[in-house]
Design an enzyme around this catalytic site. Sequence first.
Site, PDB file in Angstrom:
ATOM      1  N   PHE A   1       0.861  -1.188   0.000  1.00 59.72           N
ATOM      2  CA  PHE A   1       0.000   0.000   0.000  1.00 59.72           C
ATOM      3  C   PHE A   1       0.907   1.251   0.000  1.00 59.72           C
ATOM      4  O   PHE A   1       0.712   2.183   0.767  1.00 59.72           O
ATOM      5  CB  PHE A   1      -0.922   0.032   1.220  1.00 59.72           C
ATOM      6  CG  PHE A   1      -1.695  -1.242   1.448  1.00 59.72           C
ATOM      7  CD1 PHE A   1      -2.859  -1.511   0.743  1.00 59.72           C
ATOM      8  CD2 PHE A   1      -1.262  -2.182   2.374  1.00 59.72           C
ATOM      9  CE1 PHE A   1      -3.579  -2.680   0.963  1.00 59.72           C
ATOM     10  CE2 PHE A   1      -1.965  -3.365   2.598  1.00 59.72           C
ATOM     11  CZ  PHE A   1      -3.130  -3.605   1.883  1.00 59.72           C
TER      12      PHE A   1
ATOM     13  N   ALA B   1      -2.987  -5.970  -3.175  1.00 62.00           N
ATOM     14  CA  ALA B   1      -2.116  -6.382  -2.068  1.00 62.00           C
ATOM     15  C   ALA B   1      -2.249  -7.868  -1.748  1.00 62.00           C
ATOM     16  O   ALA B   1      -1.242  -8.584  -1.623  1.00 62.00           O
ATOM     17  CB  ALA B   1      -2.433  -5.552  -0.827  1.00 62.00           C
TER      18      ALA B   1
ATOM     19  N   ASP C   1       0.586  -0.449   5.401  1.00 60.64           N
ATOM     20  CA  ASP C   1      -0.089   0.813   5.703  1.00 60.64           C
ATOM     21  C   ASP C   1      -1.322   0.947   4.816  1.00 60.64           C
ATOM     22  O   ASP C   1      -1.374   1.784   3.905  1.00 60.64           O
ATOM     23  CB  ASP C   1       0.868   1.987   5.489  1.00 60.64           C
ATOM     24  CG  ASP C   1       0.250   3.312   5.902  1.00 60.64           C
ATOM     25  OD1 ASP C   1      -0.681   3.303   6.735  1.00 60.64           O
ATOM     26  OD2 ASP C   1       0.693   4.358   5.387  1.00 60.64           O
TER      27      ASP C   1
ATOM     28  N   CYS D   1      -5.417   3.173  10.077  1.00 65.34           N
ATOM     29  CA  CYS D   1      -5.822   4.578  10.159  1.00 65.34           C
ATOM     30  C   CYS D   1      -7.337   4.695  10.316  1.00 65.34           C
ATOM     31  O   CYS D   1      -7.899   5.775  10.147  1.00 65.34           O
ATOM     32  CB  CYS D   1      -5.351   5.345   8.921  1.00 65.34           C
ATOM     33  SG  CYS D   1      -6.077   4.762   7.376  1.00 65.34           S
TER      34      CYS D   1
END
Length: 414
Positions: free
Chosen positions: A246, A298, A318, A358
Amino acid sequence: MTTVILKPHKEESLLRFHPWVFSGAIARVVLDAKHKGDAPEEGELVSVFSSANTPLGVGHWQVGSIAVRILAFGVESLPADFWHSRIHAAYKVRESLGLVRKDNNTFRLVHGEGDNLPGLIVDIYADTAVVQAHSVGMHVCRKEIADAILETVPQVKNIYYKSDDTLPFKAPIEGDKIGYLISDYQFPAPLGEGQEGADEFWSIENGLSFRIDWLQGQKTGFFIDQRENRALVERYAKDKDVLNMFCYTGGFSLYALRGGAKTVDSVDVSQKAIDLVNINVAKNFPKAKNHTAVAADAFEYLSAQKSAGKTYDLIILDPPAFAKHRDAVKNALRGYQRINAKAIEMIRPGGILFTFSCSQAVDKEAFRLAVFSAAAQVGRSVRILHQLHQPQDHPINIYHPEGEYLKGLVLYVE
């Protein structure tokens, strides 16, 4: 000014300086005598009072469960220099933190509630400030905000407004949600090939140069919140084979290369992001032959690499927010467990995993449990070396703990 009167005992959170007034706490709304409608306009400044008629503060009215975002406590109106004083205070904090210097002209100037400006984000990239409004009230005040930034931050000559994806979807909004509010540029796009002056769009973070695409890139164009964590990767990267999943525009990759990594593989699903990774690597390390950038999903990439017997000394995960709201938390945790399990399988004994979330809706304990479940699933022993979070220019208001969103773990994998 329109007045919002709270129900008895509903002022307690405001007396503790929490900046949100929830709709269920409101007893009644008294419209200004000159008001044209039968309800406050979204984005309108309103004055909030307790049931005992004590002034509690002034904020922006909005439609939804959060009815008012408080800008100033204990007052009935905002002072004339409000925007300038708040922006000035935020800039002075960044100066005191040592973020404003020749080898670092990239930082977050305003972080919403953390800087007592709920609903506002401002990121600085060299001579350009990128402004995002997350409330209609901040959208209404965008010109005043832009003027205050220009007056306060010496390096800024251009202010770009990018709120097309952040403003409430159904809100009645007047005026453009995207475009330059103030511009010194003589050409429209920062990524146009061969345009004169294109190098003006390079921004510097800790001595590394990054091409920032605030026009079409994610968020404001870059993820400033990982600056300190990227620097930590640099400390661990020497002589290691590194995988940056990422990767977006390659922030972690550049720090790993500067840290002396043996090889760095950068992977992102977006080909445009990969193109920017290659531009950034070429700018900073023109002779580098140990970097590879790949546009790929991914999960598919990790599965293919595992099948090929590929392993790494250091992996960075991330991902974008897996949960944007509470209802998505369960699926998000499954996603974190799955991606971390795949990564842990591919780390050599004694290797390092940097893994992040996040998602504000996912708390740090739930995230840690998902990562540890991944390690147990794979059958690897791990130790926590660091617990990471957002940097100092993304401050958390102590009265608004909801502002903590970035969580990270650095794991030693046996």
